[in-house]
Design an enzyme around this catalytic site. Sequence first.
Site, mmCIF file in Angstrom:
data_model
loop_
_atom_site.group_PDB
_atom_site.id
_atom_site.type_symbol
_atom_site.label_atom_id
_atom_site.label_comp_id
_atom_site.label_asym_id
_atom_site.label_seq_id
_atom_site.Cartn_x
_atom_site.Cartn_y
_atom_site.Cartn_z
ATOM 1 N N LYS A 110 0.870 -1.173 0.000
ATOM 2 C CA LYS A 110 0.000 0.000 0.000
ATOM 3 C C LYS A 110 0.908 1.224 0.000
ATOM 4 C CE LYS A 110 -3.140 2.692 2.832
ATOM 5 N NZ LYS A 110 -4.069 2.758 3.968
ATOM 6 N N GLY B 3 -9.021 8.568 9.442
ATOM 7 C CA GLY B 3 -9.415 8.623 10.849
ATOM 8 C C GLY B 3 -10.468 9.662 11.180
ATOM 9 N N ALA C 68 -10.110 4.780 3.843
ATOM 10 C CA ALA C 68 -10.063 5.892 4.803
ATOM 11 C C ALA C 68 -11.363 6.680 4.916
ATOM 12 C CB ALA C 68 -8.930 6.873 4.489
ATOM 13 N N GLY C 69 -11.645 7.017 6.142
ATOM 14 C CA GLY C 69 -12.743 7.935 6.441
ATOM 15 C C GLY C 69 -14.059 7.279 6.826
ATOM 16 N N ASN D 253 -10.235 0.769 9.144
ATOM 17 C CA ASN D 253 -9.385 0.604 10.330
ATOM 18 C C ASN D 253 -9.985 1.314 11.535
ATOM 19 O OD1 ASN D 253 -7.366 0.534 12.306
ATOM 20 N ND2 ASN D 253 -5.729 0.816 10.874
ATOM 21 N N SER D 254 -9.954 2.657 11.524
ATOM 22 C CA SER D 254 -10.353 3.416 12.725
ATOM 23 C C SER D 254 -11.753 3.072 13.199
ATOM 24 C CB SER D 254 -10.267 4.917 12.442
ATOM 25 O OG SER D 254 -8.964 5.273 12.097
#
Lengths: 259, 83
Positions: free
Chosen positions: A98, A159, A185-186, A207-208
Amino acid sequence: MDHLQLAAHTFSSRLILGTGKFSSAALMLEAVKASGAQLVTVALRRFNREQLEDDLFGPLSEMPGITLMPNTSGASTAAEAIKAAHISRELSGSPFIKVEIHPNPQHLMPDPIETMEAARVLASEGFLVMPYISPDPVLAKRLEDVGCASVMPLGSAIGSGQGLASAAMLSIIIRESSIPVIVDAGLRAPSEAARAMEMGCSAVLVNSAIAASDNPAEMAAAFRDATDAGRRAFKAGLMRESSEAVATSPLTSFLGEQS
Amino acid sequence: MQLKKRAKEIVQKSLKMITIQLNGEPESLPEASALSDLLAHIGSDGKTLATLVNDQVVRPPERTAHILREGDRVEILVFAGGG
């Protein structure tokens, strides 16, 4: 079967899991298991003898069916990302990388010029390059042209939990792209993963939203189900939107109606 | 215990020591230590680590033969959590 195809690699799961920000390695491993993810990201860091539990390679490589996708986070130039990619491949044996190059820690937006250069070099060296990018359809196409295995435009800032703020641009990228488009993301809620999949994304990277949940394993399972639901809906075909109501029940021959 | 510590000091004094940079911090090692000795010293079998000496990757099979020298910059890297 409906599988995610990345170059010659086939995955039945379309949810890719990030392993950062979990409060413990044990919780992270539980979440990976519950998510059904087959591709998980890791980050290269200096060994710290006071924090031996930081070393995730051992426990992750013992999990069956997991392929590692190291990231190049921490790199702010193409040269740094290329170096991180080489070391990561040495350690993981995985062809996936990545490419993540964000020079500004305030907004963590990816540098398109350095990303393009790193992707070009790494793809020519045989890496399966998965670049994290701003939702820029022109850049996405250029990355496809240099041989990337996918493009990974952001839904919103890393995040931030702002979801699919980039939906309009993502639609263009999905329409134009011949390689898998993965929203990275996001995302905050499983419904956003479902929406991304309904739009035609090939996968989502989360992830987050999972790591910061009160119950990461349960949230991972929710994202798994939402990703599957969204994909199935996309494959089935969403009905056309109409600006006017279209009745589902017969509006004629009602009780007492004069014929 | 005191005796053991003293014995260790004597052994260390009789060996010539070198200083390397380990992940940016100075680290003392007996002269002619191999990279694999350094890994043993920090308590790792090295299986889940990547090692670089002076910016060059040193692969696991080469670590035993790779002798460290004064001033070498050694980087030891692991996979940590990341998105």
